[in-house]
Scaffold this motif. Structure first.
Motif, mmCIF file in Angstrom:
data_model
loop_
_atom_site.group_PDB
_atom_site.id
_atom_site.type_symbol
_atom_site.label_atom_id
_atom_site.label_comp_id
_atom_site.label_asym_id
_atom_site.label_seq_id
_atom_site.Cartn_x
_atom_site.Cartn_y
_atom_site.Cartn_z
ATOM 1 N N ALA A 1 29.879 40.249 46.612
ATOM 2 C CA ALA A 1 31.109 40.836 46.080
ATOM 3 C C ALA A 1 31.732 41.797 47.087
ATOM 4 O O ALA A 1 32.944 41.752 47.351
ATOM 5 C CB ALA A 1 30.820 41.548 44.762
ATOM 6 N N THR A 2 30.907 42.658 47.674
ATOM 7 C CA THR A 2 31.412 43.618 48.656
ATOM 8 C C THR A 2 31.946 42.899 49.891
ATOM 9 O O THR A 2 33.003 43.256 50.430
ATOM 10 C CB THR A 2 30.298 44.597 49.067
ATOM 11 N N ALA B 1 39.198 36.159 47.104
ATOM 12 C CA ALA B 1 38.161 37.191 47.137
ATOM 13 C C ALA B 1 37.665 37.514 45.732
ATOM 14 O O ALA B 1 36.456 37.629 45.491
ATOM 15 C CB ALA B 1 38.695 38.454 47.815
ATOM 16 N N TRP B 2 38.579 37.642 44.780
ATOM 17 C CA TRP B 2 38.183 37.994 43.415
ATOM 18 C C TRP B 2 37.502 36.836 42.695
ATOM 19 O O TRP B 2 36.639 37.060 41.841
ATOM 20 C CB TRP B 2 39.403 38.478 42.626
ATOM 21 N N ILE B 3 37.868 35.608 43.016
ATOM 22 C CA ILE B 3 37.179 34.447 42.435
ATOM 23 C C ILE B 3 35.700 34.507 42.788
ATOM 24 O O ILE B 3 34.823 34.317 41.936
ATOM 25 C CB ILE B 3 37.796 33.130 42.921
ATOM 26 N N ILE B 4 35.394 34.759 44.055
ATOM 27 C CA ILE B 4 34.000 34.822 44.494
ATOM 28 C C ILE B 4 33.294 36.026 43.873
ATOM 29 O O ILE B 4 32.154 35.919 43.391
ATOM 30 C CB ILE B 4 33.927 34.867 46.029
ATOM 31 N N GLY C 1 31.098 42.200 57.066
ATOM 32 C CA GLY C 1 31.138 41.185 56.018
ATOM 33 C C GLY C 1 30.178 40.053 56.291
ATOM 34 O O GLY C 1 29.503 39.552 55.375
ATOM 35 N N PHE C 2 30.097 39.636 57.547
ATOM 36 C CA PHE C 2 29.176 38.569 57.930
ATOM 37 C C PHE C 2 27.736 38.971 57.628
ATOM 38 O O PHE C 2 26.952 38.174 57.092
ATOM 39 C CB PHE C 2 29.338 38.259 59.422
ATOM 40 N N ILE D 1 27.168 28.003 39.715
ATOM 41 C CA ILE D 1 28.607 28.300 39.739
ATOM 42 C C ILE D 1 29.002 29.181 40.929
ATOM 43 O O ILE D 1 29.963 28.871 41.653
ATOM 44 C CB ILE D 1 29.048 28.936 38.402
ATOM 45 N N PRO D 2 28.277 30.289 41.205
ATOM 46 C CA PRO D 2 28.670 31.106 42.370
ATOM 47 C C PRO D 2 28.597 30.348 43.691
ATOM 48 O O PRO D 2 29.482 30.491 44.537
ATOM 49 C CB PRO D 2 27.654 32.261 42.327
#
Length: 464
Positions: free
Chosen positions: A318-319, A415-418, A346-347, A246-247
């Motif tokens: 998440a971060t 962002a929150w979905i992930i 982030g990368f 799923i993720p």
């Protein structure tokens, strides 16, 4: 001479199956890069609702594949893997041809075509992995399977690249023609040269008696569909599949759109995601190699390694997506990404998370070969791939369902979905760690069974 000819055909068969595996995976990802383009072309608008409808099309092929995989796996164990692969490939290739040649294709037409695509494209998974399980020595399976995982990454890259290259309302169908032609050529060559392989020849308990001329004649039977679930390792590693995928499904579908909403052009957004995910391939190779080394000492240590590798990526992903990124100028390019604050951080976080997450999958296929007899492996792989497909399908479905709600609550739905999606890795890791309790017993049961069969085959030789 006959042995040399057979060995040549075996080598060609393995190469062809792996290449077909690459193209098969490439076809699966052709739509991922063009969700906005498809929403505009088929539904006349790019909104949260229309993009969600396109995600349902992607989910449809995965759900169809999941529904038919057990059929393909069982008959691959029972009958000719070569013939099954040719038939199934013809189905998904025909679906790709239809998508290209229907110049006025509608949303409904694409949905039907993707359902037929899903019907055919899943068979190559159990065939490829069970075939390699028949010819690769147990102590090297993890490393070899990791390179198959590498080819899966190559296929994904090809699919995302072709989709991005032809990401316009006029040309989005063209990659389906390219994939179809390559697929046709490969299947014709496979029809002429490919062969079915002898089972059991690399198992330590069987190899001596098979060298003497015995033939492994044991075949899957219907009762095996029940008995394979008497091994707790099979049950636990079956259950981990849905939460484990799923993720990934959410990340691959939503991450490009996430960067597009920050004003990066579509091709740049796809490239960012593609490069950050490349460490997953390195992680798979490392995971296969290190898993083999650990298994020489203890199968339990392999499972512990995988379980921890699944948990580690959660805070990194998440971060990475919840960082307060600044919005860049309109249609920003790749150079802007590296010079704008927080984006390189982030990368790096995504890359680290992808590396650890890549350790898991390859070890599943190795453990399957370690705890199950040769004639059931394709069937069990198909059961496992069913859970993968369901997880892959639930990813976009959940994203389409909770996305609008999160947009209202947070204003940052992607962002929150992930971030929420990565929490599904917790139950996935639980089932891996729970398998530590049963793995030694299940491996020993397998070895005892093969030793018994070796004696039966030896007695058969003496009676001739």
């Amino acid at each position: 001479m006959n042995d040399h000819r057979y060995n040549f055909r075996v080598n060609v068969t393995v190469i062809l199956v792996i290449i077909i595996f690459i193209i098969n995976n490439g076809a699966q990802f052709l739509l991922y890069s063009n969700q906005n383009v498809l929403a505009e072309a088929l539904l006349d608008a790019v909104t949260t609702e229309t993009v969600a409808q396109i995600r349902w099309v992607i989910a449809a092929s995965l759900l169809t594949s999941a529904a038919t995989l057990i059929f393909w796996g069982y008959f691959s164990d029972k009958y000719s893997k070569k013939n099954i692969l040719i038939i199934s490939s013809a189905i998904w290739i025909a679906a790709c041809f239809y998508i290209f040649f229907d110049s006025k294709i509608t949303y409904e037409g694409l949905l039907v075509a993707q359902i037929f695509f899903g019907l055919g494209f899943g068979a190559v998974w159990p065939i490829c992995y069970s075939l390699l399980g028949d010819i690769v020595k147990p102590e090297k399976r993890g490393l070899v399977f990791s390179f198959v995982g590498l080819t899966m990454g190559i296929g994904m890259t090809i699919g995302l690249f072709l989709g991005s290259l032809f990401s316009s309302a006029s040309y989005w169908r063209f990659p389906f023609l390219i994939i179809s032609i390559i697929g046709c050529i490969l299947i014709i060559i496979f029809l002429v040269i490919g062969t079915d392989l002898k089972k059991g020849g690399v198992e330590h308990e069987l190899k001596d008696v098979l060298k003497e001329g015995a033939v492994y004649t044991y075949e899957i039977k219907r009762e095996h569909l029940r008995t394979i679930w008497r091994k707790p390792t099979n049950v636990n590693l079956f259950l981990q599949g849905i939460p484990g995928m799923i993720p990934w499904a959410m990340i691959l579908i939503i991450a490009p759109i996430f960067f597009q909403t920050l004003n990066y052009e579509e091709n740049t957004a796809n490239l960012i995601v593609l490069l950050s995910q490349s460490t997953n391939i390195i992680g798979a190779i490392f995971g296969g190699w290190y898993g083999d080394r650990l298994a020489l000492r203890s199968q339990r240590k392999r499972l512990l390694f995988v379980g921890l590798s699944i948990l580690i990526p959660i805070p990194f992903f998440a971060t990475a997506f919840l960082l307060p990124y600044p919005t860049v100028g309109s249609d920003a390019g790749f150079g802007t990404f590296w010079t704008t604050p927080l984006y390189p951080v982030g990368f790096l976080l995504i890359s680290i998370g992808s590396f650890f997450a890549g350790n898991a999958g390859v070890n599943w296929y190795t453990i399957n070969s370690d705890v199950n007899e040769p004639e059931t492996r394709a069937t069990i792989i198909s059961f496992h791939t069913v859970t993968d497909r369901i997880g892959n399908a639930l990813g976009p479905v959940l994203a389409a369902t909770i996305g609008p709600l999160l947009a209202i609550q947070t204003g940052r739905s992607d962002a929150w979905i992930i971030a929420i999606g990565t929490l599904f890795w917790i139950p996935c890791a639980y089932f891996w760690l729970r398998s530590m309790k049963y793995i030694d017993q299940d491996v020993q049961t397998m070895k005892t069974l093969l030793k018994q069969r070796a004696k039966e085959l030896e007695q058969g030789l003496k009676s001739k």
